[in-house]
Write a protein that holds these residues in place. Structure first.
Motif, short mmCIF file in Angstrom:
data_model
loop_
_atom_site.label_atom_id
_atom_site.label_comp_id
_atom_site.label_asym_id
_atom_site.label_seq_id
_atom_site.Cartn_x
_atom_site.Cartn_y
_atom_site.Cartn_z
N VAL A 144 0.84 -1.20 0.00
CA VAL A 144 0.00 0.00 0.00
C VAL A 144 0.88 1.26 0.00
N GLY A 145 0.58 2.17 -0.90
CA GLY A 145 1.30 3.43 -0.98
C GLY A 145 2.50 3.43 -1.88
N GLU A 146 2.91 2.26 -2.40
CA GLU A 146 4.12 2.20 -3.22
C GLU A 146 3.87 2.59 -4.67
N HIS A 147 2.64 2.62 -5.08
CA HIS A 147 2.32 3.08 -6.44
C HIS A 147 0.90 3.62 -6.42
N GLY A 148 0.59 4.52 -7.33
CA GLY A 148 -0.74 5.11 -7.34
C GLY A 148 -0.99 5.91 -8.60
N THR A 149 -2.22 6.37 -8.74
CA THR A 149 -2.63 7.17 -9.89
C THR A 149 -3.90 7.92 -9.53
N THR A 150 -4.08 9.08 -10.12
CA THR A 150 -5.31 9.83 -9.87
C THR A 150 -6.47 9.32 -10.71
N PHE A 151 -6.26 9.21 -12.01
CA PHE A 151 -7.37 8.88 -12.90
C PHE A 151 -7.52 7.39 -13.18
N GLY A 152 -6.47 6.61 -12.99
CA GLY A 152 -6.53 5.20 -13.31
C GLY A 152 -7.60 4.47 -12.52
N GLY A 153 -8.37 3.62 -13.21
CA GLY A 153 -9.41 2.86 -12.55
C GLY A 153 -10.70 3.61 -12.34
N ASN A 154 -10.88 4.75 -13.01
CA ASN A 154 -12.12 5.49 -12.82
C ASN A 154 -13.30 4.71 -13.39
N PRO A 155 -14.49 4.89 -12.84
CA PRO A 155 -15.63 4.06 -13.23
C PRO A 155 -16.05 4.20 -14.68
N LEU A 156 -15.88 5.38 -15.27
CA LEU A 156 -16.26 5.55 -16.67
C LEU A 156 -15.39 4.68 -17.58
N ALA A 157 -14.06 4.83 -17.46
CA ALA A 157 -13.16 4.06 -18.32
C ALA A 157 -13.30 2.56 -18.08
N CYS A 158 -13.45 2.17 -16.82
CA CYS A 158 -13.52 0.75 -16.52
C CYS A 158 -14.83 0.12 -16.98
N ARG A 159 -15.92 0.87 -16.91
CA ARG A 159 -17.17 0.32 -17.44
C ARG A 159 -17.07 0.12 -18.95
N VAL A 160 -16.50 1.09 -19.65
CA VAL A 160 -16.33 0.93 -21.09
C VAL A 160 -15.38 -0.22 -21.37
N GLY A 161 -14.33 -0.36 -20.54
CA GLY A 161 -13.41 -1.47 -20.71
C GLY A 161 -14.12 -2.82 -20.60
N CYS A 162 -15.05 -2.93 -19.68
CA CYS A 162 -15.83 -4.17 -19.55
C CYS A 162 -16.62 -4.44 -20.83
N THR A 163 -17.19 -3.41 -21.40
CA THR A 163 -17.97 -3.55 -22.63
C THR A 163 -17.08 -4.01 -23.77
N VAL A 164 -15.90 -3.38 -23.91
CA VAL A 164 -14.96 -3.75 -24.97
C VAL A 164 -14.52 -5.20 -24.81
N LEU A 165 -14.11 -5.58 -23.62
CA LEU A 165 -13.59 -6.92 -23.40
C LEU A 165 -14.67 -7.98 -23.61
N ASP A 166 -15.91 -7.65 -23.29
CA ASP A 166 -17.01 -8.58 -23.54
C ASP A 166 -17.08 -8.95 -25.03
N HIS A 167 -16.77 -8.00 -25.90
CA HIS A 167 -16.77 -8.27 -27.33
C HIS A 167 -15.50 -9.00 -27.76
N ILE A 168 -14.34 -8.44 -27.41
CA ILE A 168 -13.08 -8.94 -27.93
C ILE A 168 -12.77 -10.36 -27.48
N ALA A 169 -13.14 -10.71 -26.26
CA ALA A 169 -12.78 -12.02 -25.71
C ALA A 169 -13.61 -13.16 -26.28
N LYS A 170 -14.65 -12.85 -27.03
CA LYS A 170 -15.47 -13.92 -27.60
C LYS A 170 -14.73 -14.64 -28.72
N PRO A 171 -14.75 -15.97 -28.73
CA PRO A 171 -14.04 -16.73 -29.77
C PRO A 171 -14.45 -16.34 -31.18
N GLU A 172 -15.74 -16.06 -31.40
CA GLU A 172 -16.18 -15.71 -32.74
C GLU A 172 -15.64 -14.35 -33.18
N PHE A 173 -15.43 -13.44 -32.23
CA PHE A 173 -14.84 -12.14 -32.56
C PHE A 173 -13.39 -12.34 -33.00
#
Length: 485
Positions: free
Chosen positions: A356-385
């Motif tokens: 704890v405290g050895e690394h950090g970020t202000t914007f990394g992991g924000n809910p907007l980017a991570c929700r979109v990331g979930c949407t992207v990965l849902d598509h890309i990880a599919k075998p047919e994609f």
């Protein structure tokens, strides 16, 4: 504010209002005239004003044509003059699902109405979900993996953990930091042989060396720049961070001389992007993995460009045998389809060292980017994609091989790549080809070594793949003719 600027702002609001009404009320047949309508209402003039403002107010770090892009749809972009372009750049391998994808738009719209940012002082619901999705989909896509990020952790823990950043260069910076921490840990353990261990235990900071490779590109910040062995990028900003050595990419014979007991980390792209689309050889990556194990160093794969489906596999290293697996994997570009995000996937042996405290970020992991990331990965990880990416890549390769065969050896050196990460190397600077293609309605991007890079959205249709290949062939034909003239 000047009267001219007030007028321009009023005019823009009027244009936007009229176009909004048009889109909501017009029949589909009328919407096909959207671009012409925009030009008639004065949007085209805004393009020239945009370029003028860019030249006046923004830092001059990019060489850009004078066109101004206004919007996109699928694999196409449109400028403020209404011209349509087939996009074989995807924002430099970023918009994997294309422009204005309905699922991305829905995720952004919904999340923006709820919570965009709360910092890492608190949990949000989407960062842990995306971390879980990354880890689980990575393992599921490569069941034969047993080393590095795939190694089974003790006590039933996850074999890998994720740290979120907001860009690729920040992800690589974090990876280099983690390698330095791991190097100290190994030095303090004293497991590298009597003489070496005694020296390193006396000063653990001695195990700090980082090895990168010719042709690699890892970012523009100081640590990432220091492992990007290109004088064009490095020279204006020397001196760089100490302790970095550059070995020859794909040269197995050099590994022993560069990666030694004082090395803490080795960073490499399994398929180089910016350097000119060069895939690593199996024996090279295998030798790196073995040597890192011998000297207690971490093997870092930068898959910021080649990862997340671009190669036809979820990760490019999954094209290789299991004894080539990394300890750290960095990602960014396509993870949120253009919303800024990056991530570092680390093995359990690395994760347990970072406190704890050895690394950090202000914007990394924000809910907007991570929700979109979930949407992207849902598509890309599919075998047919991923199967579509493989098929589209094969079609692109076949079309180009057939069309460019007459020019190989004179104008064209070779075609390289896999999936939808392709490169055409020319015998001379191909900047003119990029310009010719743009004039014909195709967006291309250059790379190192006189190479044109082809990185369309991963869901580009086969018909558009063929159309893009035909335009490229026409441009090469003109380019070759003009060189002979």
């Amino acid at each position: 504010m000047s009267a001219a600027l007030k007028y321009q702002g009023t005019r823009l609001l009027a244009v936007s209002s009229r176009l909004s009404i048009l889109q909501k009320t017009a029949k589909p047949s009328l919407l096909r005239g959207y671009h012409a309508t925009s030009a008639c209402l004065g949007v085209a003039h805004l393009g020239s004003q945009t370029v003028a403002n860019a030249e006046k107010y923004t830092l001059n770090t990019y060489a850009r044509p004078t066109l101004v892009l206004s919007h996109g749809k699928g694999s196409y972009l449109y400028d403020t003059d209404g011209k349509k372009y087939l996009d074989f750049t995807a924002g430099i391998a970023v918009v994997a699902l294309g422009h204005n994808h309905p699922d991305i738009t829905a995720a952004v719209t919904d999340q923006a109405s709820k919570l965009v940012h709360c910092s890492n002082l608190y949990h949000n619901e989407w960062a842990p979900q995306l971390a879980s999705n990354i880890v689980e989909s990575t393992i599921a896509a490569y069941p034969q993996g047993t080393q590095g990020i795939y190694a089974q952790a003790a006590d039933g823990r996850s074999p890998a953990r994720v740290f979120f950043s907001n860009s690729g260069t920040e992800a690589n910076e974090g990876a280099l930091k983690f390698a330095r921490k791991y190097g100290k840990h190994v030095a303090e353990l004293g497991t590298l042989g009597k003489g070496t261990s005694e020296a390193l235990r006396g000063d653990p900071n001695l195990k700090c060396g980082i090895v990168s490779f010719t042709g690699g590109f890892h970012g523009r910040s100081m640590g990432a720049l220091s492992v990007t062995a290109n004088p064009k990028y490095q020279k204006p900003f020397t001196p760089l961070i100490p302790g970095v050595q550059t070995a020859k990419y794909n040269s197995t014979s050099e590994i022993g001389a560069f990666v030694d007991e004082r090395t803490c980390g080795v960073i490499v792209e399994p398929i180089q992007g910016e350097g000119g689309i060069h895939p690593a050889q199996v024996d090279f990556l295998r030798a790196l993995r073995r040597r890192c194990d011998q000297v207690g160093a971490l093997l870092i794969y930068d898959e910021i460009q080649c990862g997340l489906g671009r190669s036809g596999k979820l990760w490019a290293h999954q094209l290789y045998p299991e004894d080539c697996s990394p300890d750290i994997l960095t990602m960014a570009k396509p993870l949120a389809n253009g919303i800024p995000i990056g991530a570092i996937l680390v093995s359990d042996k690395v994760a347990e060292l970072i406190k704890v405290g050895e690394h950090g970020t202000t914007f990394g992991g924000n809910p907007l980017a991570c929700r979109v990331g979930c949407t992207v990965l849902d598509h890309i990880a599919k075998p047919e994609f991923l199967e579509h990416v493989q098929n589209a890549g094969q079609v692109l390769e076949q079309e180009l091989q057939q069309a460019l065969a007459p020019f190989v050896g004179s104008t064209v050196v070779e075609l390289r790549g896999t999936g939808l990460l392709r490169g055409i190397q020319f015998t001379s600077d191909p900047a003119q080809i990029v310009d010719l293609a743009r004039d014909r309605g195709l967006m291309l991007v250059g790379a190192g070594g006189n190479t044109v890079r082809l990185v369309p959205p991963l869901n580009t249709s086969i018909a558009d793949i063929k159309r893009g290949a035909a335009i490229i062939a026409d441009c090469v034909k003109q380019f070759a003719a003009e060189r002979k003239a």
